[in-house]
Design a protein around this motif. Sequence first.
Motif, PDB file in Angstrom:
ATOM      1  N   PRO A  42       0.796  -1.233   0.000  1.00 53.11           N
ATOM      2  CA  PRO A  42       0.000   0.000   0.000  1.00 53.11           C
ATOM      3  C   PRO A  42       0.831   1.288   0.000  1.00 53.11           C
ATOM      4  O   PRO A  42       0.336   2.328  -0.431  1.00 53.11           O
ATOM      5  CB  PRO A  42      -0.815  -0.101   1.294  1.00 53.11           C
ATOM      6  N   THR A  43       2.060   1.257   0.509  1.00 55.52           N
ATOM      7  CA  THR A  43       2.886   2.458   0.545  1.00 55.52           C
ATOM      8  C   THR A  43       3.848   2.482  -0.639  1.00 55.52           C
ATOM      9  O   THR A  43       4.105   1.453  -1.270  1.00 55.52           O
ATOM     10  CB  THR A  43       3.661   2.541   1.872  1.00 55.52           C
ATOM     11  N   ASP A  44       4.400   3.654  -0.911  1.00 57.31           N
ATOM     12  CA  ASP A  44       5.205   3.860  -2.115  1.00 57.31           C
ATOM     13  C   ASP A  44       6.647   3.407  -1.881  1.00 57.31           C
ATOM     14  O   ASP A  44       7.403   4.051  -1.147  1.00 57.31           O
ATOM     15  CB  ASP A  44       5.176   5.342  -2.500  1.00 57.31           C
ATOM     16  N   ALA A  45       7.016   2.311  -2.518  1.00 55.71           N
ATOM     17  CA  ALA A  45       8.351   1.743  -2.319  1.00 55.71           C
ATOM     18  C   ALA A  45       9.442   2.679  -2.802  1.00 55.71           C
ATOM     19  O   ALA A  45      10.502   2.803  -2.172  1.00 55.71           O
ATOM     20  CB  ALA A  45       8.449   0.399  -3.039  1.00 55.71           C
ATOM     21  N   VAL A  65      19.008  -2.009  -2.879  1.00 56.36           N
ATOM     22  CA  VAL A  65      17.666  -2.482  -2.560  1.00 56.36           C
ATOM     23  C   VAL A  65      17.009  -3.069  -3.809  1.00 56.36           C
ATOM     24  O   VAL A  65      17.166  -2.556  -4.906  1.00 56.36           O
ATOM     25  CB  VAL A  65      16.798  -1.335  -1.979  1.00 56.36           C
ATOM     26  N   GLU A  66      16.282  -4.172  -3.620  1.00 60.49           N
ATOM     27  CA  GLU A  66      15.405  -4.720  -4.654  1.00 60.49           C
ATOM     28  C   GLU A  66      13.988  -4.721  -4.090  1.00 60.49           C
ATOM     29  O   GLU A  66      13.733  -5.282  -3.016  1.00 60.49           O
ATOM     30  CB  GLU A  66      15.800  -6.142  -5.057  1.00 60.49           C
ATOM     31  N   ILE A  67      13.086  -4.077  -4.813  1.00 61.13           N
ATOM     32  CA  ILE A  67      11.713  -3.910  -4.341  1.00 61.13           C
ATOM     33  C   ILE A  67      10.832  -4.990  -4.954  1.00 61.13           C
ATOM     34  O   ILE A  67      10.851  -5.221  -6.162  1.00 61.13           O
ATOM     35  CB  ILE A  67      11.174  -2.516  -4.734  1.00 61.13           C
ATOM     36  N   LEU A  68      10.059  -5.651  -4.101  1.00 58.22           N
ATOM     37  CA  LEU A  68       9.031  -6.590  -4.556  1.00 58.22           C
ATOM     38  C   LEU A  68       7.671  -5.969  -4.253  1.00 58.22           C
ATOM     39  O   LEU A  68       7.287  -5.817  -3.096  1.00 58.22           O
ATOM     40  CB  LEU A  68       9.164  -7.935  -3.840  1.00 58.22           C
ATOM     41  N   TRP A  69       6.961  -5.559  -5.296  1.00 55.32           N
ATOM     42  CA  TRP A  69       5.585  -5.077  -5.138  1.00 55.32           C
ATOM     43  C   TRP A  69       4.863  -5.250  -6.455  1.00 55.32           C
ATOM     44  O   TRP A  69       5.472  -5.571  -7.473  1.00 55.32           O
ATOM     45  CB  TRP A  69       5.531  -3.660  -4.587  1.00 55.32           C
ATOM     46  N   LYS A  70       3.560  -5.054  -6.426  1.00 54.85           N
ATOM     47  CA  LYS A  70       2.715  -5.421  -7.557  1.00 54.85           C
ATOM     48  C   LYS A  70       2.096  -4.188  -8.216  1.00 54.85           C
ATOM     49  O   LYS A  70       0.923  -4.178  -8.559  1.00 54.85           O
ATOM     50  CB  LYS A  70       1.623  -6.389  -7.081  1.00 54.85           C
ATOM     51  N   GLN A  71       2.921  -3.185  -8.448  1.00 56.58           N
ATOM     52  CA  GLN A  71       2.414  -1.958  -9.044  1.00 56.58           C
ATOM     53  C   GLN A  71       1.924  -2.190 -10.475  1.00 56.58           C
ATOM     54  O   GLN A  71       0.938  -1.578 -10.904  1.00 56.58           O
ATOM     55  CB  GLN A  71       3.494  -0.880  -9.014  1.00 56.58           C
ATOM     56  N   GLN A  72       2.613  -3.054 -11.236  1.00 50.41           N
ATOM     57  CA  GLN A  72       2.209  -3.289 -12.620  1.00 50.41           C
ATOM     58  C   GLN A  72       0.922  -4.104 -12.698  1.00 50.41           C
ATOM     59  O   GLN A  72       0.046  -3.833 -13.512  1.00 50.41           O
ATOM     60  CB  GLN A  72       3.336  -4.015 -13.366  1.00 50.41           C
ATOM     61  N   GLU A  73       0.805  -5.116 -11.844  1.00 49.58           N
ATOM     62  CA  GLU A  73      -0.363  -5.980 -11.887  1.00 49.58           C
ATOM     63  C   GLU A  73      -1.599  -5.357 -11.244  1.00 49.58           C
ATOM     64  O   GLU A  73      -2.729  -5.645 -11.639  1.00 49.58           O
ATOM     65  CB  GLU A  73      -0.069  -7.314 -11.188  1.00 49.58           C
ATOM     66  N   MET A  74      -1.397  -4.520 -10.236  1.00 42.21           N
ATOM     67  CA  MET A  74      -2.516  -3.942  -9.484  1.00 42.21           C
ATOM     68  C   MET A  74      -2.419  -2.422  -9.585  1.00 42.21           C
ATOM     69  O   MET A  74      -1.559  -1.789  -8.967  1.00 42.21           O
ATOM     70  CB  MET A  74      -2.479  -4.410  -8.029  1.00 42.21           C
ATOM     71  N   GLY A  75      -3.311  -1.842 -10.372  1.00 45.38           N
ATOM     72  CA  GLY A  75      -3.235  -0.416 -10.655  1.00 45.38           C
ATOM     73  C   GLY A  75      -3.471   0.481  -9.459  1.00 45.38           C
ATOM     74  O   GLY A  75      -3.166   1.668  -9.508  1.00 45.38           O
ATOM     75  N   CYS A  76      -3.998  -0.060  -8.360  1.00 43.44           N
ATOM     76  CA  CYS A  76      -4.266   0.766  -7.178  1.00 43.44           C
ATOM     77  C   CYS A  76      -3.038   0.930  -6.296  1.00 43.44           C
ATOM     78  O   CYS A  76      -3.078   1.649  -5.288  1.00 43.44           O
ATOM     79  CB  CYS A  76      -5.402   0.149  -6.363  1.00 43.44           C
ATOM     80  N   VAL A  77      -1.932   0.258  -6.627  1.00 36.10           N
ATOM     81  CA  VAL A  77      -0.704   0.326  -5.824  1.00 36.10           C
ATOM     82  C   VAL A  77       0.135   1.511  -6.269  1.00 36.10           C
ATOM     83  O   VAL A  77       0.385   1.664  -7.473  1.00 36.10           O
ATOM     84  CB  VAL A  77       0.088  -0.990  -5.961  1.00 36.10           C
ATOM     85  N   PRO A  78       0.607   2.381  -5.368  1.00 34.40           N
ATOM     86  CA  PRO A  78       0.309   2.412  -3.933  1.00 34.40           C
ATOM     87  C   PRO A  78      -0.934   3.248  -3.651  1.00 34.40           C
ATOM     88  O   PRO A  78      -1.150   4.279  -4.275  1.00 34.40           O
ATOM     89  CB  PRO A  78       1.544   3.088  -3.347  1.00 34.40           C
ATOM     90  N   CYS A  79      -1.750   2.799  -2.699  1.00 30.91           N
ATOM     91  CA  CYS A  79      -2.986   3.518  -2.355  1.00 30.91           C
ATOM     92  C   CYS A  79      -2.821   4.384  -1.110  1.00 30.91           C
ATOM     93  O   CYS A  79      -3.657   5.230  -0.831  1.00 30.91           O
ATOM     94  CB  CYS A  79      -4.116   2.524  -2.137  1.00 30.91           C
ATOM     95  N   TRP A  80      -1.768   4.136  -0.343  1.00 30.95           N
ATOM     96  CA  TRP A  80      -1.507   4.861   0.908  1.00 30.95           C
ATOM     97  C   TRP A  80      -2.664   4.735   1.894  1.00 30.95           C
ATOM     98  O   TRP A  80      -2.986   5.667   2.622  1.00 30.95           O
ATOM     99  CB  TRP A  80      -1.200   6.342   0.629  1.00 30.95           C
ATOM    100  N   ARG A  81      -3.262   3.556   1.950  1.00 30.05           N
ATOM    101  CA  ARG A  81      -4.245   3.315   3.001  1.00 30.05           C
ATOM    102  C   ARG A  81      -3.516   3.243   4.341  1.00 30.05           C
ATOM    103  O   ARG A  81      -2.286   3.204   4.393  1.00 30.05           O
ATOM    104  CB  ARG A  81      -5.012   2.018   2.737  1.00 30.05           C
ATOM    105  N   ASN A  82      -4.259   3.220   5.417  1.00 29.06           N
ATOM    106  CA  ASN A  82      -3.646   3.045   6.729  1.00 29.06           C
ATOM    107  C   ASN A  82      -4.444   2.034   7.538  1.00 29.06           C
ATOM    108  O   ASN A  82      -5.364   1.397   7.023  1.00 29.06           O
ATOM    109  CB  ASN A  82      -3.509   4.386   7.466  1.00 29.06           C
TER     110      ASN A  82
END
Length: 575
Positions: free
Chosen positions: A506-509, A519-536
């Motif tokens: 949810p946060t911006d890597a 650093v190597e970042i693992l997140w799903k920004q390409q697959e999930m368009g809502c990433v990052p949403c900055w929810r809490n």
Amino acid sequence: MMSAEFTLDEPVAETRDLLGDFFAAFLDESAFGEFRKIERLFAALQEQGTTRSGYPLIRPADCGQMTRSLEEIFQQSQPRFRAADPRLTDRFETLIANFHEFCRNIYPTEAVGALILHCRVLLFMNRPEQVVALASPLALRPYAVIDNIGHCHDLVRLFGQAHLMLGTLAQVPISFIAFGAWLSSLPKGPSVLSIGPAMAPFVSRQQSAQGFRAALIAFASIRYLRAAREHRGVLPNLLQRLRLGMLRLMLAAGYFLLKTAPAKRAPFSLKMNPAGGVLVTRAMGGIGDLLMMIPGLEAISAATGRPVDFALPRKFFAVLKDNPHVRLIDIDGPPIDVSQYRRFANLSICPAGCYESSKRPNVKRGRVELFARAIGVSRERLIAQGWHINQYIGPELQARAKQFLEQAGLGERRLIGLQPYSRDSYKDHPEIEAITTALARDYDVLVFHHTDKGLPSGAGIASTAGLPLDLSLALVQQIEAMVCVDSAFLHAAAAHDIPVVALFGPTDARTFTRHHNRVEILWKQQEMGCVPCWRNEDLPCRITGLLAVSPCMAAIQIGEVRQAVSRALEPGRLS
């Protein structure tokens, strides 16, 4: 029915007491029902467990509900509070004092809200001495109030009102003019139009101010109070409103001129020391934020040629231990005379949190830059200084770290670190235990966490649970790679140039790892368009509607983590 219950032979005083009790119970039945509800709610809060991260399941909103309910009791039963009826007031004071103590260590902002309500009730009951005793620790140290400018304002006003009632305001070492200017200069602080009337009762009772701007405020404050007296008749009321409007504008002009003066930023003094150093205050953690403050602190130290005085809770001293660029001060110690410094920056009103909450989800600046800007370091100077986090581990701590690893039986295989949980569960990976077990097949794994609740165990796995903070931080230097969610040891690894595999959702890597070299970042920004949403923690996921697991974290596969660790350990791969 009444005559059957109370005979003429009974003493008159006893009859009146019984009647008083009857009508008091009848008239305040809703208040006593509210009491019972609050006591049940408080008992339920105390019985709540903890998350996998070891933090309370209750949320600030739960604590806020308690304070609102206590406020309702006070509003409903003001006549009995005014009469100081012990059957009500004793019960109320016991409950609010216990609630404040309960909240203080888990949600200090909500604890201060309860403290402010308690002080308001005590002032209403004409107990100013108790208000002075309760409010003084924070009213005289406004830099120790966390994340709520309104609380700073309310505490000092209550403190001043109590001293007005005692006739001791002249003895208080506070310039209310300086406090008003400082408060209105803060982001999201009160406007200069509102601060003047709020401070006027206290300013008018202090000695005459020096300097044109302060003298203007003092002059207008006295006249404002005179003009605010009640008037009869249409014309006198009209003239009064015109006069009050003009005086508000005069007060606003004075505070505006004062707050924009570069050397007028001390909470309680109109003067600062141009030959002094720089003071930075931070009344809370977290550990990751403190680490990200280091580049800015070092830039200020380099510019001034002396260490920065950094006031923070003593339990966090280990984060900056042995750093030659700072001098650590216990923020819970005696009040600090801010006027002895040339510059003052208060990070207890967190600039990063304010920025991120206002820009979500379009957050562009990282916390290293945000903290540096808040203490007066420009982006250009930060770039020249370098964004790198420097942490100093002395030889004694290094020896203790190596000894711990030997006693834990780690070191025969390559050693990697893993921080499995963040304070906020929405950042956690639901299969982190399985990830830990999978990694332990190939490597020795040191789990960085303050509690062993829910942690996997077995051959080749050890944890830092129960270790002092300085030793946990020193152990980071001993590992070859770190796997972590968005939390503190992500930044601790960066301080020692340890390769990091960062699990983000949810946060911006990119924003949070901008200062990392490896650093190597693992997140799903390409697959999930809502990433990052900055929810809490209190905002549900837009996909599931749930507060718990974030699906963007769950989408990171165990195999992806293992492959990323393998790449991180390749010579020169993340350099």
